[in-house]
Design a protein around this motif. Structure first.
Motif, PDB file in Angstrom:
ATOM      1  N   LEU A 119       0.830  -1.206   0.000  1.00 43.41           N
ATOM      2  CA  LEU A 119       0.000   0.000   0.000  1.00 43.41           C
ATOM      3  C   LEU A 119       0.863   1.254   0.000  1.00 43.41           C
ATOM      4  O   LEU A 119       0.593   2.205  -0.745  1.00 43.41           O
ATOM      5  N   LYS A 120       1.898   1.265   0.813  1.00 35.02           N
ATOM      6  CA  LYS A 120       2.762   2.440   0.876  1.00 35.02           C
ATOM      7  C   LYS A 120       3.464   2.684  -0.450  1.00 35.02           C
ATOM      8  O   LYS A 120       3.573   3.830  -0.923  1.00 35.02           O
ATOM      9  N   ALA A 121       3.919   1.611  -1.088  1.00 36.39           N
ATOM     10  CA  ALA A 121       4.623   1.756  -2.365  1.00 36.39           C
ATOM     11  C   ALA A 121       3.702   2.347  -3.426  1.00 36.39           C
ATOM     12  O   ALA A 121       4.108   3.240  -4.192  1.00 36.39           O
ATOM     13  N   VAL A 122       2.463   1.868  -3.491  1.00 31.54           N
ATOM     14  CA  VAL A 122       1.529   2.388  -4.487  1.00 31.54           C
ATOM     15  C   VAL A 122       1.144   3.825  -4.170  1.00 31.54           C
ATOM     16  O   VAL A 122       1.063   4.675  -5.064  1.00 31.54           O
ATOM     17  N   GLN A 123       0.907   4.110  -2.903  1.00 30.18           N
ATOM     18  CA  GLN A 123       0.574   5.475  -2.507  1.00 30.18           C
ATOM     19  C   GLN A 123       1.694   6.453  -2.878  1.00 30.18           C
ATOM     20  O   GLN A 123       1.440   7.538  -3.418  1.00 30.18           O
ATOM     21  N   ASP A 124       2.924   6.064  -2.604  1.00 31.66           N
ATOM     22  CA  ASP A 124       4.053   6.930  -2.923  1.00 31.66           C
ATOM     23  C   ASP A 124       4.222   7.110  -4.430  1.00 31.66           C
ATOM     24  O   ASP A 124       4.536   8.210  -4.902  1.00 31.66           O
ATOM     25  N   ARG A 125       4.007   6.046  -5.183  1.00 31.85           N
ATOM     26  CA  ARG A 125       4.188   6.121  -6.631  1.00 31.85           C
ATOM     27  C   ARG A 125       3.074   6.894  -7.306  1.00 31.85           C
ATOM     28  O   ARG A 125       3.323   7.739  -8.173  1.00 31.85           O
ATOM     29  N   ALA A 126       1.821   6.608  -6.910  1.00 35.20           N
ATOM     30  CA  ALA A 126       0.674   7.139  -7.635  1.00 35.20           C
ATOM     31  C   ALA A 126       0.084   8.394  -7.002  1.00 35.20           C
ATOM     32  O   ALA A 126      -0.733   9.078  -7.634  1.00 35.20           O
ATOM     33  N   GLY A 127       0.449   8.676  -5.750  1.00 38.09           N
ATOM     34  CA  GLY A 127      -0.117   9.840  -5.093  1.00 38.09           C
ATOM     35  C   GLY A 127      -1.592   9.708  -4.793  1.00 38.09           C
ATOM     36  O   GLY A 127      -2.346  10.674  -4.882  1.00 38.09           O
ATOM     37  N   ILE A 128      -2.017   8.497  -4.433  1.00 39.07           N
ATOM     38  CA  ILE A 128      -3.419   8.260  -4.121  1.00 39.07           C
ATOM     39  C   ILE A 128      -3.540   7.750  -2.694  1.00 39.07           C
ATOM     40  O   ILE A 128      -2.554   7.347  -2.080  1.00 39.07           O
ATOM     41  N   SER A 129      -4.764   7.771  -2.170  1.00 39.63           N
ATOM     42  CA  SER A 129      -5.030   7.326  -0.802  1.00 39.63           C
ATOM     43  C   SER A 129      -5.574   5.910  -0.806  1.00 39.63           C
ATOM     44  O   SER A 129      -6.064   5.409  -1.828  1.00 39.63           O
ATOM     45  N   CYS A 130      -5.498   5.238   0.339  1.00 42.62           N
ATOM     46  CA  CYS A 130      -6.119   3.923   0.485  1.00 42.62           C
ATOM     47  C   CYS A 130      -7.198   4.008   1.550  1.00 42.62           C
ATOM     48  O   CYS A 130      -7.134   4.827   2.456  1.00 42.62           O
ATOM     49  N   PHE A 131      -8.208   3.121   1.427  1.00 46.89           N
ATOM     50  CA  PHE A 131      -9.391   3.199   2.286  1.00 46.89           C
ATOM     51  C   PHE A 131      -9.650   1.904   3.040  1.00 46.89           C
ATOM     52  O   PHE A 131     -10.721   1.720   3.603  1.00 46.89           O
TER      53      PHE A 131
END
Length: 296
Positions: free
Chosen positions: A43-55
């Motif tokens: 989750l952290k890797a995708v958030q950092d790469r894409a600039g999106i939030s997780c729910f």
């Protein structure tokens, strides 16, 4: 109206949804979960790469908690093998997480030779479709090297769910464009294709030109509240409503908010909303009334 009775004495996914008179079953056709040891890191890797939030926390239990909150009966889980050697272990994990609330799709990799017998074996193991992400897996959807896979999936009557359009944070080019998907559909007219993200974020004009009106499914994942409202309305009206599937892209959107937004669209009739939020998916997945996804 929720059809699940909370109980601390049973696992979340043991609450098998039942058909309730007057209530249509709700299916999320596009979600993601990750093995618990690696979920937070992923989750952290995708958030950092894409600039999106997780729910949610990205785990199986986190997804089911989100489903309960939203009133969703069944989620299709999408996983992608980014390396050929990951395919077998991914399938083993997906088989282990399958339950009456969770339906995982199989994966493939373009660097592995696909034969009809292998696809047929995955069908016997209970998989009803595949998820492919050409940007992560390094192939264009209309490359001839993946045509044997499409031929095998078409022969087996299995679904292929394609990531389509932009994936935030990944480099260009886009490997799965509406034009390329239309070419695959032309070459494999009986292949059951689902173009995720309403044909693809950032390529909506191309989707309108190349995919709307075709016998291709599209899911609403991630872009439902991202699309310009006038464009979403036009898509909903121009594409056959029987070919539109509710998808959230959880954990990258809030399932409750996505479903609430879709149900609130004023230009869709109640029957159309029921088709999009569940009836189309149930028919496509050949589900029984109990939503117990036994192999067929």
């Amino acid at each position: 109206m929720p059809c699940f009775v909370p109980s601390p004495t049973i696992l979340l996914w043991d609450r098998i949804p039942q058909s309730v008179p007057g209530r249509a079953l709700i299916i999320d056709f596009h979600t993601h979960i990750y093995p618990e040891p690696s979920a937070s890191k992923t989750l952290k890797a995708v958030q950092d790469r894409a600039g999106i939030s997780c729910f949610s926390d990205g785990t199986q239990q986190g997804l089911v908690r989100s489903m309960d909150k939203a009133g969703i009966d069944l989620s299709v889980v999408c996983s992608v093998a980014t390396k050929p050697e990951m395919v077998n272990s991914t399938h083993q994990w997906l088989e282990n997480i399958r339950n009456p609330r969770i339906m995982p799709f199989a994966t493939m990799h373009p660097d592995l030779a696909i034969v009809v017998e292998e696809v047929g074996d995955l069908k016997k193991r209970g998989f009803k479709g595949f998820k492919v992400h050409p940007d992560y897996q390094g192939f264009f959807v209309d490359e001839k090297r993946v045509y044997p896979f499409y031929e095998a999936a078409q022969a087996a009557g299995m679904i292929v769910l394609f990531h389509a359009g932009l994936d935030r944070g990944l480099r260009h080019p886009i490997h799965s464009t509406p034009e390329r998907l239309a070419r695959v559909h032309k070459d494999f007219p009986s292949l059951c294709m689902v173009a995720a993200h309403m044909g693809g974020e950032a390529v909506f004009e191309e989707t309108e030109r190349c995919l709307l009106g075709r016998d291709v499914f599209m899911d609403t994942s991630f872009v439902l509240r991202v699309m310009p409202p006038h464009l979403l309305k036009r898509f909903m009206k121009k594409h056959p409503v029987e070919r539109i599937l509710f998808g959230s892209d959880s954990p990258w959107t809030d399932q409750s908010e996505e479903l609430r937004f879709l149900k609130g669209l004023p230009y869709l009739r109640g029957e159309e909303k029921e088709k999009i939020t569940g009836r189309n998916a149930a028919q496509l997945l050949r589900l029984s009334e109990s939503l117990n996804p036994a192999p067929q």
